[in-house]
Design a protein around this motif. Structure first.
Motif, PDB file in Angstrom:
ATOM      1  N   LEU A   4       6.484   8.726  31.493  1.00  0.00           N
ATOM      2  CA  LEU A   4       5.653   9.516  30.600  1.00  0.00           C
ATOM      3  C   LEU A   4       6.485  10.572  29.891  1.00  0.00           C
ATOM      4  CD1 LEU A   4       2.632  10.005  33.015  1.00  0.00           C
ATOM      5  CD2 LEU A   4       2.768   8.442  31.086  1.00  0.00           C
ATOM      6  N   CYS A  22       0.923  12.997  25.107  1.00  0.00           N
ATOM      7  CA  CYS A  22       1.543  12.279  26.222  1.00  0.00           C
ATOM      8  C   CYS A  22       1.675  10.823  25.822  1.00  0.00           C
ATOM      9  CB  CYS A  22       0.680  12.424  27.466  1.00  0.00           C
ATOM     10  SG  CYS A  22       1.236  11.473  28.896  1.00  0.00           S
ATOM     11  N   ALA A  24       3.859   6.938  26.729  1.00  0.00           N
ATOM     12  CA  ALA A  24       4.585   6.193  27.753  1.00  0.00           C
ATOM     13  C   ALA A  24       5.738   5.458  27.094  1.00  0.00           C
ATOM     14  CB  ALA A  24       3.669   5.209  28.448  1.00  0.00           C
ATOM     15  N   LEU A  29      -0.847   3.697  27.004  1.00  0.00           N
ATOM     16  CA  LEU A  29      -1.646   4.401  28.008  1.00  0.00           C
ATOM     17  C   LEU A  29      -3.070   3.855  28.060  1.00  0.00           C
ATOM     18  CD1 LEU A  29      -0.424   8.059  27.522  1.00  0.00           C
ATOM     19  CD2 LEU A  29       0.334   6.348  29.163  1.00  0.00           C
ATOM     20  N   ILE A  34      -5.306   9.348  32.847  1.00  0.00           N
ATOM     21  CA  ILE A  34      -4.238  10.308  32.581  1.00  0.00           C
ATOM     22  C   ILE A  34      -4.770  11.733  32.725  1.00  0.00           C
ATOM     23  CG2 ILE A  34      -2.596  11.171  30.881  1.00  0.00           C
ATOM     24  CD1 ILE A  34      -1.932   8.366  31.888  1.00  0.00           C
ATOM     25  N   THR A  78      -1.274   7.231  23.001  1.00  0.00           N
ATOM     26  CA  THR A  78      -1.096   8.589  23.513  1.00  0.00           C
ATOM     27  C   THR A  78      -2.403   9.141  24.065  1.00  0.00           C
ATOM     28  OG1 THR A  78      -1.612   9.689  21.415  1.00  0.00           O
ATOM     29  CG2 THR A  78       0.693   9.064  21.788  1.00  0.00           C
ATOM     30  N   CYS A  96       1.900  15.698  31.845  1.00  0.00           N
ATOM     31  CA  CYS A  96       0.898  14.647  31.963  1.00  0.00           C
ATOM     32  C   CYS A  96       1.276  13.758  33.140  1.00  0.00           C
ATOM     33  CB  CYS A  96       0.736  13.852  30.681  1.00  0.00           C
ATOM     34  SG  CYS A  96       2.165  12.907  30.124  1.00  0.00           S
ATOM     35  N   GLU A  98      -0.095  10.053  35.462  1.00  0.00           N
ATOM     36  CA  GLU A  98      -0.988   8.915  35.605  1.00  0.00           C
ATOM     37  C   GLU A  98      -1.594   8.929  36.999  1.00  0.00           C
ATOM     38  OE1 GLU A  98       0.775   5.032  35.671  1.00  0.00           O
ATOM     39  OE2 GLU A  98      -1.162   4.025  35.466  1.00  0.00           O
ATOM     40  N   GLY A 111       5.361  13.149  33.886  1.00  0.00           N
ATOM     41  CA  GLY A 111       6.290  13.351  32.799  1.00  0.00           C
ATOM     42  C   GLY A 111       7.223  14.507  33.106  1.00  0.00           C
TER      43      GLY A 111
END
Length: 120
Positions: A4, A22, A24, A29, A34, A78, A96, A98, A111
């Motif tokens: 992230l 945010c 990936a 995403l 998230i 995002t 951010c 997951e 992230g």
């Protein structure tokens, strides 16, 4: 493991706005739950907001309610956090993450963070 990447942090005066994003690396995403967290100096980490994989469930902690909005872009690339009416106490590193299942589930990946400074 999902990589992230956050962006959009910076310095802003009280009352101002910022939009954090945010993404990936090498993935979307879409269909992922998230969350946005923050970690302020001298304080514990807190989850500010979260959006479920379907996008139908969102969570905001008390300081964020009414000022922050979490959303997905239409392509699912995002998850953004629009922050308005910013206060000095919003100063923090924002991350951010997951979640494995829903917004209350464990975190799978984080992230690197983006710094937000609210100061006059």
């Amino acid at each position: 493991q999902l990589q992230l990447v956050e962006s959009g942090g910076g310095s802003v005066q009280p009352g101002g706005s910022l939009r954090l994003s945010c993404a990936a690396s090498g993935a979307t995403l879409e269909s992922r739950t998230i969350g946005w967290y923050r970690h302020a100096p001298g304080k514990g980490r807190e989850e500010v907001s979260c959006i479920s994989s379907s996008g139908t469930v969102t969570y905001y902690n008390s300081p964020a309610k009414g000022r922050f909005t979490i959303s997905r872009d239409t392509a699912g690339n995002t998850v953004d956090l629009q922050m308005t009416s910013l206060r000095p106490e919003d100063t923090a590193w924002y991350y951010c993450a997951e979640h494995t299942t829903d917004c209350y589930g464990p975190v799978l990946s984080w992230g690197q963070g983006t710094q937000v400074t609210v100061s006059s």
